[in-house]
Design a protein around this motif. Structure first.
Motif, PDB file in Angstrom:
ATOM      1  N   GLU A   1       0.830  -1.206   0.000  1.00  0.00           N
ATOM      2  CA  GLU A   1       0.000   0.000   0.000  1.00  0.00           C
ATOM      3  C   GLU A   1       0.864   1.256   0.000  1.00  0.00           C
ATOM      4  O   GLU A   1       0.490   2.275  -0.577  1.00  0.00           O
ATOM      5  CB  GLU A   1      -0.918  -0.001   1.225  1.00  0.00           C
ATOM      6  N   THR A   2       2.024   1.163   0.639  1.00  0.00           N
ATOM      7  CA  THR A   2       2.920   2.315   0.687  1.00  0.00           C
ATOM      8  C   THR A   2       3.660   2.501  -0.636  1.00  0.00           C
ATOM      9  O   THR A   2       3.726   3.609  -1.167  1.00  0.00           O
ATOM     10  CB  THR A   2       3.943   2.139   1.829  1.00  0.00           C
ATOM     11  N   ALA A   3       4.195   1.401  -1.167  1.00  0.00           N
ATOM     12  CA  ALA A   3       4.998   1.488  -2.390  1.00  0.00           C
ATOM     13  C   ALA A   3       4.164   1.864  -3.611  1.00  0.00           C
ATOM     14  O   ALA A   3       4.651   2.550  -4.509  1.00  0.00           O
ATOM     15  CB  ALA A   3       5.718   0.168  -2.638  1.00  0.00           C
TER      16      ALA A   3
ATOM     17  N   THR B   1      11.569   5.051  -0.642  1.00  0.00           N
ATOM     18  CA  THR B   1      10.325   5.066   0.120  1.00  0.00           C
ATOM     19  C   THR B   1      10.187   3.789   0.958  1.00  0.00           C
ATOM     20  O   THR B   1       9.827   3.832   2.136  1.00  0.00           O
ATOM     21  CB  THR B   1       9.114   5.193  -0.824  1.00  0.00           C
ATOM     22  N   PHE B   2      10.481   2.652   0.338  1.00  0.00           N
ATOM     23  CA  PHE B   2      10.358   1.379   1.049  1.00  0.00           C
ATOM     24  C   PHE B   2      11.362   1.289   2.189  1.00  0.00           C
ATOM     25  O   PHE B   2      11.039   0.784   3.273  1.00  0.00           O
ATOM     26  CB  PHE B   2      10.569   0.215   0.083  1.00  0.00           C
ATOM     27  N   GLU B   3      12.591   1.771   1.962  1.00  0.00           N
ATOM     28  CA  GLU B   3      13.598   1.731   3.030  1.00  0.00           C
ATOM     29  C   GLU B   3      13.161   2.587   4.225  1.00  0.00           C
ATOM     30  O   GLU B   3      13.323   2.187   5.382  1.00  0.00           O
ATOM     31  CB  GLU B   3      14.940   2.218   2.489  1.00  0.00           C
ATOM     32  N   THR B   4      12.588   3.753   3.933  1.00  0.00           N
ATOM     33  CA  THR B   4      12.101   4.608   5.016  1.00  0.00           C
ATOM     34  C   THR B   4      10.947   3.934   5.742  1.00  0.00           C
ATOM     35  O   THR B   4      10.867   3.962   6.976  1.00  0.00           O
ATOM     36  CB  THR B   4      11.635   5.964   4.454  1.00  0.00           C
ATOM     37  N   TYR B   5      10.047   3.313   4.968  1.00  0.00           N
ATOM     38  CA  TYR B   5       8.917   2.604   5.570  1.00  0.00           C
ATOM     39  C   TYR B   5       9.413   1.487   6.486  1.00  0.00           C
ATOM     40  O   TYR B   5       8.931   1.330   7.613  1.00  0.00           O
ATOM     41  CB  TYR B   5       8.025   2.017   4.469  1.00  0.00           C
ATOM     42  N   ALA B   6      10.381   0.694   5.994  1.00  0.00           N
ATOM     43  CA  ALA B   6      10.886  -0.439   6.781  1.00  0.00           C
ATOM     44  C   ALA B   6      11.511   0.033   8.082  1.00  0.00           C
ATOM     45  O   ALA B   6      11.279  -0.550   9.154  1.00  0.00           O
ATOM     46  CB  ALA B   6      11.896  -1.231   5.959  1.00  0.00           C
ATOM     47  N   ALA B   7      12.304   1.102   8.011  1.00  0.00           N
ATOM     48  CA  ALA B   7      12.938   1.623   9.227  1.00  0.00           C
ATOM     49  C   ALA B   7      11.893   2.149  10.202  1.00  0.00           C
ATOM     50  O   ALA B   7      11.987   1.908  11.415  1.00  0.00           O
ATOM     51  CB  ALA B   7      13.922   2.734   8.855  1.00  0.00           C
ATOM     52  N   ALA B   8      10.896   2.855   9.673  1.00  0.00           N
ATOM     53  CA  ALA B   8       9.842   3.389  10.543  1.00  0.00           C
ATOM     54  C   ALA B   8       9.030   2.267  11.165  1.00  0.00           C
ATOM     55  O   ALA B   8       8.653   2.329  12.337  1.00  0.00           O
ATOM     56  CB  ALA B   8       8.937   4.319   9.746  1.00  0.00           C
ATOM     57  N   ARG B   9       8.758   1.219  10.386  1.00  0.00           N
ATOM     58  CA  ARG B   9       7.978   0.091  10.905  1.00  0.00           C
ATOM     59  C   ARG B   9       8.744  -0.650  11.999  1.00  0.00           C
ATOM     60  O   ARG B   9       8.161  -1.068  13.004  1.00  0.00           O
ATOM     61  CB  ARG B   9       7.638  -0.869   9.758  1.00  0.00           C
TER      62      ARG B   9
END
Length: 277
Positions: free
Chosen positions: A87-89, A129-137
């Protein structure tokens, strides 16, 4: 916005096809988030991003930095609100699809040659974007784990200047550290003289668990608090004896009620039952 002399062909395409490409991008993202964001929210986000992409591809370096910062903030927001990686990507990758559909619709052969470079550009944005999402998650999960640890090691007031620490589940170094910190903070706040550490809900006691308990008791003792360990069931008592674990001078009781009665007696109080009839 008008085109500039430094505009690249892909930037010109995005500008000239702004309405259909942006509209289709919004439609694709709305289908993915399935009502978890309103149309107004999606439109506002993507309109801003579309403008930044136009400017960045037109040679505006500051717009490129703004674009990555905006995508990072969106990714962190998605992670905090439980959106999936897909959904993010899709919020980024769907821009490629919307542009490709427009190229097929117009049959503009010149635009096909620009699509490859644009696709690579969007892929880079999607990866960031995915790297930022993964770190935030991961941070969200770590924060939730800390909160669960705190909730699993409560300190409750049982009586005047008497605290209870009911422990449930497997004890490890992390949980024991949280229990110790929580208890010590409560001792500073309340000035309690006694702390009852109840392990009725601890499934097993081994050498490591015993060491953790003794560290907690010693830390509390340094604060001037006398600790009593309760919840020593017969099975656990047998295990402790079999392992040769020594609790030293730590007072132990079979139940929390026994421990509380012991502490009240030491405090000069006596618990009596109500008269019959």
């Amino acid at each position: 916005m008008t085109g500039g002399a430094d505009d690249t062909p892909i930037a010109e395409l995005l500008r000239s096809w702004r309405e259909p490409v942006l509209g289709r991008w919004i439609e694709l993202v709305r289908e993915t988030v399935r009502g978890r964001l309103s149309e107004a929210e999606v439109r506002s986000e993507l309109t801003e991003l579309y403008g930044l992409v136009e400017r960045a591809l037109g040679g505006d370096a500051a717009a490129g930095d703004e674009l990555r910062a905006a995508l990072a903030e969106i990714s962190r927001g998605r992670a905090r609100h439980g959106f999936s990686p897909t959904e993010t990507a899709i919020g980024v990758f769907a821009l490629k699809q919307s542009l490709y559909e427009q190229i097929r619709l117009t049959r503009d052969q010149r635009a096909y040659s620009e699509l490859i470079d644009f696709s690579s550009y969007v892929d880079e944005l999607g990866l960031a974007t995915f790297e930022t999402y993964a770190a935030a998650r991961e941070q969200v999960i770590a924060d939730q784990a800390d909160q669960l640890l705190e909730l699993s090691t409560p300190v409750v007031r049982l009586w005047d200047r008497v605290l209870g620490v009911p422990l449930v589940g497997t004890l490890d170094s992390a949980r024991t550290q949280i229990a110790m910190e929580t208890l010590l903070q409560a001792l500073v706040t309340t000035g309690a003289r006694y702390a009852l550490i109840d392990i009725t809900g601890v499934p097993a006691v081994d050498t490591e668990v015993a060491q953790h308990l003794m560290k907690t008791v010693m830390a509390a003792r340094l604060m001037g608090t006398h600790c009593v360990v309760s919840g020593i069931r017969p099975q656990i008592a047998q295990t402790i004896v079999a392992l040769g674990i020594e609790f030293g001078d730590i007072v132990t009781k079979a139940t929390l009620a026994d421990a509380l009665a012991y502490v009240l007696e030491r405090s000069g109080l006596r618990v009596v039952g109500e008269p019959e009839g």
